[in-house]
Design an enzyme around this catalytic site. Structure first.
Site, PDB file in Angstrom:
ATOM      1  N   GLN A   2     -46.134  37.837  36.916  1.00 12.39           N
ATOM      2  CA  GLN A   2     -45.144  37.886  35.826  1.00 12.39           C
ATOM      3  C   GLN A   2     -44.811  36.515  35.243  1.00 12.39           C
ATOM      4  O   GLN A   2     -44.663  36.355  34.042  1.00 12.39           O
ATOM      5  CB  GLN A   2     -43.858  38.565  36.321  1.00 12.39           C
ATOM      6  CG  GLN A   2     -42.807  38.776  35.225  1.00 12.39           C
ATOM      7  CD  GLN A   2     -41.456  39.239  35.804  1.00 12.39           C
ATOM      8  OE1 GLN A   2     -41.297  39.445  37.000  1.00 12.39           O
ATOM      9  NE2 GLN A   2     -40.487  39.395  34.933  1.00 12.39           N
ATOM     10  N   TYR A  58     -50.058  40.540  47.202  1.00 16.01           N
ATOM     11  CA  TYR A  58     -49.305  40.211  45.990  1.00 16.01           C
ATOM     12  C   TYR A  58     -50.196  39.405  45.046  1.00 16.01           C
ATOM     13  O   TYR A  58     -50.713  38.345  45.413  1.00 16.01           O
ATOM     14  CB  TYR A  58     -48.018  39.429  46.295  1.00 16.01           C
ATOM     15  CG  TYR A  58     -46.977  40.228  47.081  1.00 16.01           C
ATOM     16  CD1 TYR A  58     -47.060  41.618  47.211  1.00 16.01           C
ATOM     17  CD2 TYR A  58     -45.896  39.605  47.678  1.00 16.01           C
ATOM     18  CE1 TYR A  58     -46.106  42.343  47.923  1.00 16.01           C
ATOM     19  CE2 TYR A  58     -44.939  40.322  48.389  1.00 16.01           C
ATOM     20  CZ  TYR A  58     -45.063  41.692  48.508  1.00 16.01           C
ATOM     21  OH  TYR A  58     -44.113  42.403  49.219  1.00 16.01           O
ATOM     22  N   SER A  60     -35.963  44.857  47.468  1.00 14.42           N
ATOM     23  CA  SER A  60     -35.325  45.338  46.232  1.00 14.42           C
ATOM     24  C   SER A  60     -33.854  45.705  46.431  1.00 14.42           C
ATOM     25  O   SER A  60     -33.421  46.788  46.045  1.00 14.42           O
ATOM     26  CB  SER A  60     -36.103  46.506  45.626  1.00 14.42           C
ATOM     27  OG  SER A  60     -37.405  46.116  45.257  1.00 14.42           O
ATOM     28  N   GLY A 112     -35.752  38.742  44.896  1.00 17.22           N
ATOM     29  CA  GLY A 112     -36.751  38.169  44.001  1.00 17.22           C
ATOM     30  C   GLY A 112     -36.048  37.463  42.848  1.00 17.22           C
ATOM     31  O   GLY A 112     -34.850  37.624  42.643  1.00 17.22           O
ATOM     32  N   GLN A 133     -31.356  32.455  38.604  1.00 12.57           N
ATOM     33  CA  GLN A 133     -31.063  33.700  39.334  1.00 12.57           C
ATOM     34  C   GLN A 133     -30.930  33.414  40.828  1.00 12.57           C
ATOM     35  O   GLN A 133     -30.054  33.959  41.493  1.00 12.57           O
ATOM     36  CB  GLN A 133     -32.169  34.735  39.102  1.00 12.57           C
ATOM     37  CG  GLN A 133     -32.238  35.249  37.676  1.00 12.57           C
ATOM     38  CD  GLN A 133     -33.458  36.146  37.451  1.00 12.57           C
ATOM     39  OE1 GLN A 133     -34.438  36.079  38.196  1.00 12.57           O
ATOM     40  NE2 GLN A 133     -33.406  36.963  36.417  1.00 12.57           N
TER      41      GLN A 133
HETATM   42  P1  NDP Z   1     -34.730  42.558  43.697  1.00  9.01           P
HETATM   43  O1  NDP Z   1     -34.146  43.916  43.762  1.00  9.01           O
HETATM   44  O2  NDP Z   1     -33.924  41.415  44.198  1.00  9.01           O
HETATM   45  O3  NDP Z   1     -35.156  42.290  42.171  1.00  9.01           O
HETATM   46  C1  NDP Z   1     -35.460  40.999  41.749  1.00  9.01           C
HETATM   47  C2  NDP Z   1     -35.603  40.956  40.249  1.00  9.01           C
HETATM   48  O4  NDP Z   1     -34.357  41.228  39.647  1.00  9.01           O
HETATM   49  C3  NDP Z   1     -35.988  39.558  39.797  1.00  9.01           C
HETATM   50  O5  NDP Z   1     -37.376  39.346  39.844  1.00  9.01           O
HETATM   51  C4  NDP Z   1     -35.413  39.515  38.415  1.00  9.01           C
HETATM   52  O6  NDP Z   1     -36.298  40.199  37.540  1.00  9.01           O
HETATM   53  C5  NDP Z   1     -34.128  40.329  38.563  1.00  9.01           C
HETATM   54  N1  NDP Z   1     -32.991  39.487  38.931  1.00  9.01           N
HETATM   55  C6  NDP Z   1     -32.862  38.708  40.036  1.00  9.01           C
HETATM   56  N2  NDP Z   1     -31.691  38.075  40.056  1.00  9.01           N
HETATM   57  C7  NDP Z   1     -31.045  38.458  38.936  1.00  9.01           C
HETATM   58  C8  NDP Z   1     -29.778  38.125  38.407  1.00  9.01           C
HETATM   59  N3  NDP Z   1     -28.968  37.314  39.060  1.00  9.01           N
HETATM   60  N4  NDP Z   1     -29.408  38.703  37.226  1.00  9.01           N
HETATM   61  C9  NDP Z   1     -30.241  39.530  36.589  1.00  9.01           C
HETATM   62  N5  NDP Z   1     -31.481  39.891  37.032  1.00  9.01           N
HETATM   63  C10 NDP Z   1     -31.863  39.348  38.210  1.00  9.01           C
HETATM   64  O7  NDP Z   1     -36.032  42.483  44.534  1.00  9.01           O
HETATM   65  P2  NDP Z   1     -37.622  42.659  44.261  1.00  9.01           P
HETATM   66  O8  NDP Z   1     -37.895  44.016  43.735  1.00  9.01           O
HETATM   67  O9  NDP Z   1     -38.117  41.487  43.493  1.00  9.01           O
HETATM   68  O10 NDP Z   1     -38.133  42.566  45.729  1.00  9.01           O
HETATM   69  C11 NDP Z   1     -37.791  41.410  46.508  1.00  9.01           C
HETATM   70  C12 NDP Z   1     -38.843  41.098  47.509  1.00  9.01           C
HETATM   71  O11 NDP Z   1     -38.960  42.178  48.421  1.00  9.01           O
HETATM   72  C13 NDP Z   1     -40.261  40.923  46.969  1.00  9.01           C
HETATM   73  O12 NDP Z   1     -40.484  39.693  46.379  1.00  9.01           O
HETATM   74  C14 NDP Z   1     -41.075  41.133  48.212  1.00  9.01           C
HETATM   75  O13 NDP Z   1     -41.042  39.945  48.998  1.00  9.01           O
HETATM   76  C15 NDP Z   1     -40.300  42.232  48.895  1.00  9.01           C
HETATM   77  N6  NDP Z   1     -40.871  43.565  48.611  1.00  9.01           N
HETATM   78  C16 NDP Z   1     -41.475  44.199  49.646  1.00  9.01           C
HETATM   79  C17 NDP Z   1     -42.057  45.426  49.488  1.00  9.01           C
HETATM   80  C18 NDP Z   1     -42.724  46.061  50.660  1.00  9.01           C
HETATM   81  O14 NDP Z   1     -43.443  47.045  50.495  1.00  9.01           O
HETATM   82  N7  NDP Z   1     -42.555  45.546  51.840  1.00  9.01           N
HETATM   83  C19 NDP Z   1     -42.049  46.124  48.197  1.00  9.01           C
HETATM   84  C20 NDP Z   1     -41.339  45.414  47.172  1.00  9.01           C
HETATM   85  C21 NDP Z   1     -40.770  44.184  47.393  1.00  9.01           C
HETATM   86  P3  NDP Z   1     -36.383  39.918  35.953  1.00  9.01           P
HETATM   87  O15 NDP Z   1     -35.675  38.632  35.648  1.00  9.01           O
HETATM   88  O16 NDP Z   1     -37.831  39.872  35.686  1.00  9.01           O
HETATM   89  O17 NDP Z   1     -35.739  41.122  35.326  1.00  9.01           O
END
Ligand code: NDP
Length: 337
Positions: free
Chosen positions: A28, A55, A207, A286, A292
């Site tokens: 991304q 990833y 997430s 993330g 963020q």
């Molecule tokens: P989150 O629910 O924390 O979402 C993160 C996303 O939310 C960011 O990339 C950003 O996206 C947005 N965001 C973050 N902070 C803010 C803020 N303060 N205000 C507004 N938007 C915000 O978690 P993820 O879905 O990214 O997952 C986190 C981690 O979990 C992954 O990186 C991975 O390490 C792990 N994971 C593991 C899995 C597994 O199968 N084991 C599956 C999925 C994730 P944007 O700015 O682009 O909108």
């Protein structure tokens, strides 16, 4: 600075806000932004980092390794995972066979630029490889010193029990489980969490912000903000879809006064919420922008009073998913090639 919690029944402490680079690094956002996010995490006191071989088809590990170069290794906790297909996707480039585990860890260590990972996680349960073979391979990696601790991701309570028992026989411990968990997705509460408490396993939850939805930035009936995950055609938009229904987005907006009462942003409230569960060792957060990370880390140490926890449940009502049968919902029933 985030607080630290012990990971399961072990002596390892991890930062309760752990930075994860799924979806973002290598796909991304550009590499320099990815590096800035890792720097922002370090500046904010985060020392635990989560990635996976799969990833961005191995690129995320490389980006993380490059971004952490020069840091004192002993001051970091680096987690990665094995299971999903990588490379050309040959019959042995996937799963939890001894062959794939042994080969995958070597690739991960090279890309991460380290001799060992602190936590090596089975990214899903492999229904085709005997569990004994998988756990023996993990035991050997622990003995070789390439892996310090072992965990899993999206395993059911029964799978955790079986893996934990074998690990014990082989002289090591299974100490962590990495499931999806957020105010909107609570399917682990009835089975996985009680089993984990019994076994000395912690959750590292993914997430926690429902991929950004719980930040409140997606408004019902309106286009997603430019640059957000919901607009990311490299996969992000597809993954976040589940939470983009108008009834969910409307309920999420009703959390605003609760966040305001605690003087938190909605993103901070969502992360603080998962950390109220004592079986959770870390919220895996993330970020696509360094600001963020700086905002999210402030969720550490927040106590949400019981009456506001109840208010959150009331406000979200029927949009919360609690069905334990949905645990490990996306886990393949056969190994993916
Ligand atoms: P989150 O629910 O924390 O979402 C993160 C996303 O939310 C960011 O990339 C950003 O996206 C947005 N965001 C973050 N902070 C803010 C803020 N303060 N205000 C507004 N938007 C915000 O978690 P993820 O879905 O990214 O997952 C986190 C981690 O979990 C992954 O990186 C991975 O390490 C792990 N994971 C593991 C899995 C597994 O199968 N084991 C599956 C999925 C994730 P944007 O700015 O682009 O909108």
């Amino acid at each position: 600075m985030p607080n630290y919690r012990y990971l399961g029944n072990s002596g390892l402490k991890i930062s309760e806000i752990t930075y994860g680079n799924w979806i973002t690094h290598g796909s991304q956002v550009e590499n320099d932004v990815a590096t800035q996010c890792v720097r922002a995490a370090l500046d904010a006191g985060i020392t635990s980092f989560d990635t996976a071989d799969v990833y961005a088809n191995t690129k995320a590990e490389q980006v993380l390794g490059d971004a952490l170069k020069g840091e004192r290794r002993e001051s970091l906790e680096i987690f990665t995972k094995v299971y999903w297909p990588t490379g050309p996707g040959g019959p042995n480039d996937t799963g939890l066979s001894r062959k794939h585990i042994m080969e995958s860890i070597n690739g991960s260590l090279t890309r991460l630029g380290t001799d060992y990972v602190d936590l090596y996680q089975a990214h899903r349960y492999d229904t085709e490889t005997p569990l004994e073979e998988t756990m023996q391979a993990f035991a050997d990696l622990v003995r070789q010193g390439k892996v310090l601790y072992v965990g899993v991701s999206e395993w059911t309570a029964d799978q955790l029990r079986a893996g934990h028992a074998l690990a014990k026989d082989l002289g090591f411990q299974l100490i962590s489980s990495q499931p999806q968990y957020s105010m909107l997705w609570r399917v682990i509460e009835d089975e996985v969490v009680p089993a984990s408490k019994e076994l000395g396993i912690s959750q590292i939850v993914w997430s926690p912000m429902a991929q950004g939805v719980l930040s409140g930035k997606y408004l019902p009936g309106q286009p997603a903000p430019a640059g957000s995950r919901a607009t990311d055609e490299n996969g992000g938009a597809r993954f976040i879809q589940r939470f983009m229904a108008d009834d969910v987005l409307t309920a999420v907006q009703a959390l605003k006064p609760i966040a305001a009462e605690l003087d938190l942003s909605m993103a901070q409230l969502s992360i603080a919420w998962v950390l109220q569960n004592e079986n959770v060792a870390a919220a895996l957060v993330g970020a696509s922008r360094p600001e963020q990370v700086a905002e999210n880390v402030k969720a550490s140490g927040v106590v949400i009073p019981a009456e506001l926890m109840a208010k959150i449940d009331e406000v979200l009502g029927g949009v919360v998913e609690r069905d334990p049968a949905k645990t490990a919902e996306g886990a393949p029933k056969a190994r993916v090639a």
